[in-house]
Scaffold this motif. Structure first.
Motif, PDB file in Angstrom:
ATOM      1  N   VAL A 151       0.806  -1.220   0.000  1.00  0.00           N
ATOM      2  CA  VAL A 151       0.000   0.000   0.000  1.00  0.00           C
ATOM      3  C   VAL A 151       0.841   1.273   0.000  1.00  0.00           C
ATOM      4  CG1 VAL A 151      -2.044  -1.080   1.003  1.00  0.00           C
ATOM      5  CG2 VAL A 151      -0.291  -0.139   2.515  1.00  0.00           C
ATOM      6  N   ASN A 152       2.178   1.128  -0.023  1.00  0.00           N
ATOM      7  CA  ASN A 152       3.032   2.322  -0.001  1.00  0.00           C
ATOM      8  C   ASN A 152       3.907   2.455  -1.246  1.00  0.00           C
ATOM      9  OD1 ASN A 152       2.551   3.639   2.682  1.00  0.00           O
ATOM     10  ND2 ASN A 152       3.061   1.587   3.394  1.00  0.00           N
ATOM     11  N   GLY A 153       3.567   1.773  -2.299  1.00  0.00           N
ATOM     12  CA  GLY A 153       4.344   1.924  -3.527  1.00  0.00           C
ATOM     13  C   GLY A 153       4.995   0.631  -3.993  1.00  0.00           C
ATOM     14  N   TYR A 177       1.166   4.266 -10.851  1.00  0.00           N
ATOM     15  CA  TYR A 177       2.024   5.442 -11.093  1.00  0.00           C
ATOM     16  C   TYR A 177       1.727   6.048 -12.466  1.00  0.00           C
ATOM     17  CZ  TYR A 177       6.225   8.356 -11.091  1.00  0.00           C
ATOM     18  OH  TYR A 177       7.089   9.422 -11.133  1.00  0.00           O
ATOM     19  N   GLU A 181       0.277   9.682 -13.274  1.00  0.00           N
ATOM     20  CA  GLU A 181       1.105  10.530 -14.130  1.00  0.00           C
ATOM     21  C   GLU A 181       0.252  11.102 -15.265  1.00  0.00           C
ATOM     22  OE1 GLU A 181       4.171   8.350 -16.324  1.00  0.00           O
ATOM     23  OE2 GLU A 181       5.650   9.845 -15.700  1.00  0.00           O
ATOM     24  N   LEU A 189       0.600  10.591  -4.454  1.00  0.00           N
ATOM     25  CA  LEU A 189       1.407   9.541  -3.825  1.00  0.00           C
ATOM     26  C   LEU A 189       2.175  10.034  -2.600  1.00  0.00           C
ATOM     27  CD1 LEU A 189       2.835   7.710  -6.966  1.00  0.00           C
ATOM     28  CD2 LEU A 189       1.011   6.943  -5.452  1.00  0.00           C
ATOM     29  N   LYS A 190       2.133  11.323  -2.350  1.00  0.00           N
ATOM     30  CA  LYS A 190       2.870  11.848  -1.192  1.00  0.00           C
ATOM     31  C   LYS A 190       2.022  11.752   0.071  1.00  0.00           C
ATOM     32  CE  LYS A 190       5.393  15.149  -4.114  1.00  0.00           C
ATOM     33  NZ  LYS A 190       6.696  14.504  -4.274  1.00  0.00           N
ATOM     34  N   PHE A 191       1.379  10.623   0.245  1.00  0.00           N
ATOM     35  CA  PHE A 191       0.539  10.467   1.439  1.00  0.00           C
ATOM     36  C   PHE A 191       1.367   9.993   2.633  1.00  0.00           C
ATOM     37  CE2 PHE A 191      -0.221   6.761  -1.466  1.00  0.00           C
ATOM     38  CZ  PHE A 191       0.513   5.816  -0.786  1.00  0.00           C
ATOM     39  N   THR A 193       2.601   7.536   5.501  1.00  0.00           N
ATOM     40  CA  THR A 193       2.799   6.085   5.439  1.00  0.00           C
ATOM     41  C   THR A 193       1.511   5.346   5.810  1.00  0.00           C
ATOM     42  OG1 THR A 193       5.085   6.409   6.114  1.00  0.00           O
ATOM     43  CG2 THR A 193       4.201   4.188   6.332  1.00  0.00           C
ATOM     44  N   LYS A 194       1.140   4.419   4.963  1.00  0.00           N
ATOM     45  CA  LYS A 194      -0.080   3.644   5.217  1.00  0.00           C
ATOM     46  C   LYS A 194       0.283   2.356   5.943  1.00  0.00           C
ATOM     47  CE  LYS A 194      -2.998   6.068   2.559  1.00  0.00           C
ATOM     48  NZ  LYS A 194      -3.800   6.967   3.386  1.00  0.00           N
TER      49      LYS A 194
END
Lengths: 209, 293
Positions: A151-153, A177, A181, A189-191, A193-194
């Motif tokens: 969930v974090n990339g 992504y 884009e 995406l700069k959330f 940390t999940k």
């Protein structure tokens, strides 16, 4: 959705010992049931062993319905050594609970089938996680589109856009992504940390997101 | 010694890597570490069931190295343990005096030698870093207070500078920095120009980066990595170089030369080097000497 697959033939043959009653559930719209293969296998079992009845019904997972549907077969069921159920795991459990003094066996393995009724299976799936991430991910689900449900990339395992687990599968996070884009929304995406909450979806809590 | 202290001092930080064996006898590993790494590198990574192949644990091996006077880096992946086990092992590491962590997501279970295993991934590399930071603040991930002093680590992470989707990697790198990563080790680099380009973008995060080196043992290994290993591409010219003089390559000389050359070329753009020798630990001293370190 579910898929029920027949167990290996020799495994089923060792289960069908003594007088055997077979119950098929041709199921509900949630389940794919291999009708032809099951019929063929049961024909072989009947030819070889002592199959006293083959009952084919639907919705055996409903206890009241099951009780009603089995009424006229109860003599044969009571006389049987084994009841072999070809259905999803819920159906087998319902029969086993109803026939509590009988040896009730499952003839099938139950597997999840991605997707929902009305949606092309395998294309979209929902993990029913209880904390929907789609608002962060351009409408692409990281729980089901990523093999690790990250969930974090993206992890370091994608090569040429494909997943390390399955080279035919696109990397879910690369899809996410590229989608953001395209929307000019990479900032999404700069959330923070999940961290997944596995107590959900069964815990009664509100997701602030 | 924490790696972060070395970076702060302006050292070009050199680390190597050892992989625990599939068994519990580590005499050979300790001997190699003593012989070829001790006194030559600042710290030694210990892999965590690398490539999802079940082996002796990273934590126990770190302790054994520490007892020998080496400075271990405890690699942790999220593949095999949920957050309770990970936090517990982090506290155990603190008890053993281990000061460096490297936080990874980990390869998928299906890639290893026990492919039937349940893949855990309760956390990922980013949330693992976040969790270590929470432990350092004196509470666990759920917010429950720790007893006594909070542990303190130097928290590392990884990134793939030569990935075919380097922009996606940079986004993840940023997330890792935000979550608490204090240094990075990279996937193996064979294309210095790609690494230098990557560093131009990565320097905005203000976190030290160690160039990753995997010693190329032969052309077959290079081709295998090109086909199968994410984030790695060995250029054709390098494969030819490995093929040219087979005896020289077999003796490890070509691999040493290539590795040293990459280090020299990239050194001005990064803050250290991490050498993954994969059984060729004995070549590490020569690589460092040739690279002028």
């Amino acid at each position: 959705m579910l898929i029920t697959q027949l167990k290996q033939k020799d495994a089923i043959e060792t289960l069908a010992k003594g007088k055997t009653v077979i119950i098929n559930c041709h199921g509900c719209k949630e389940v794919y049931f291999p009708e032809e293969e099951a019929a063929e296998l049961q024909k072989e079992l009947s030819a070889r062993g002592d199959v006293t009845e083959i009952i084919t019904r639907d919705y055996i997972c409903n206890p009241d319905n099951l009780c009603f549907q089995l009424q006229k077969f109860m003599d044969k069921i009571n006389a049987a050594d084994t009841v072999l159920v070809f259905s999803c795991g819920v159906g087998v459990q319902t029969v086993a609970a109803f026939l509590e003094n009988k040896r009730v066996f499952a003839g099938c393995d139950t597997c999840p089938l991605p997707g929902f009724q009305g949606v092309t299976p395998l294309e979209f799936d929902c993990g029913q996680c209880g904390e929907c991430y789609l608002n962060y991910t351009g409408g692409i689900c990281p729980i089901t589109a990523c093999s690790k449900s990250l969930v974090n990339g993206q992890c370091g395992g994608s090569k040429n856009g494909k997943c390390e687990v399955d080279k035919n599968m696109e990397c879910g996070w690369e899809r996410i992504y590229r989608k953001l884009e395209k929307l000019n929304k990479l900032d999404t995406l700069k959330f923070q940390t999940k961290v997944r909450d596995y107590a959900k979806p069964f815990k009664d809590s509100q997701n602030a997101d | 010694m924490k790696l972060t202290e070395l970076f702060q001092r302006g050292e070009f930080v050199v680390t190597a890597e050892v992989g625990p064996p599939k068994g519990f006898h580590i005499d050979h590993l300790l001997h190699e570490a003593d012989e070829y790494l001790k006194g030559r590198v600042h710290a030694v990574n210990v892999t965590d069931n690398q490539s999802s192949v079940m082996r002796l644990g990273s934590l126990a091996t770190c302790k054994a190295l520490k007892d020998r006077g080496l400075n271990p880096i405890f690699q942790m992946t999220c593949r095999d343990r949920n957050r309770i086990a990970l936090q517990s092992d982090i506290l155990s590491a603190a008890l053993f005096g281990i000061e460096n962590l490297l936080c990874l997501t980990g390869d998928h279970t299906t890639l290893g030698d026990n492919p039937q295993a349940k893949p855990v991934f309760d956390l990922d590399s980013v949330s693992l870093l976040h969790m270590v930071k929470k432990l350092e603040s004196g509470e666990d991930l759920a917010g429950n207070p720790l007893e006594g002093d909070a542990p303190k680590f130097s928290k590392g992470a990884v990134v793939s500078p030569c990935s075919d989707s380097v922009d996606v990697q940079l986004a993840k790198m940023e997330a890792k920095v935000k979550a608490g990563a204090e240094y990075f080790q990279t996937q193996a680099v064979y294309e210095p120009e790609k690494f230098i380009k990557f560093m131009e973008k990565a320097k905005q995060f203000g976190v030290p980066v160690q160039l990753g080196i995997v010693i190329p043992k032969n052309a077959g290994m290079a081709k295998y990595m090109n086909a199968n290993v994410a984030g790695i591409s060995v250029p054709d010219s390098m494969i030819e170089e490995l093929q040219k003089d087979k005896e020289k390559t077999k003796a490890g000389i070509t691999g040493i030369e290539i590795s040293a050359r990459i280090i020299k070329e990239c050194r001005p753009y990064c803050q250290g080097v991490h050498i993954m020798a994969m059984g060729w630990e004995s070549k590490v001293p020569d690589i460092l000497a040739q690279a002028g370190i």
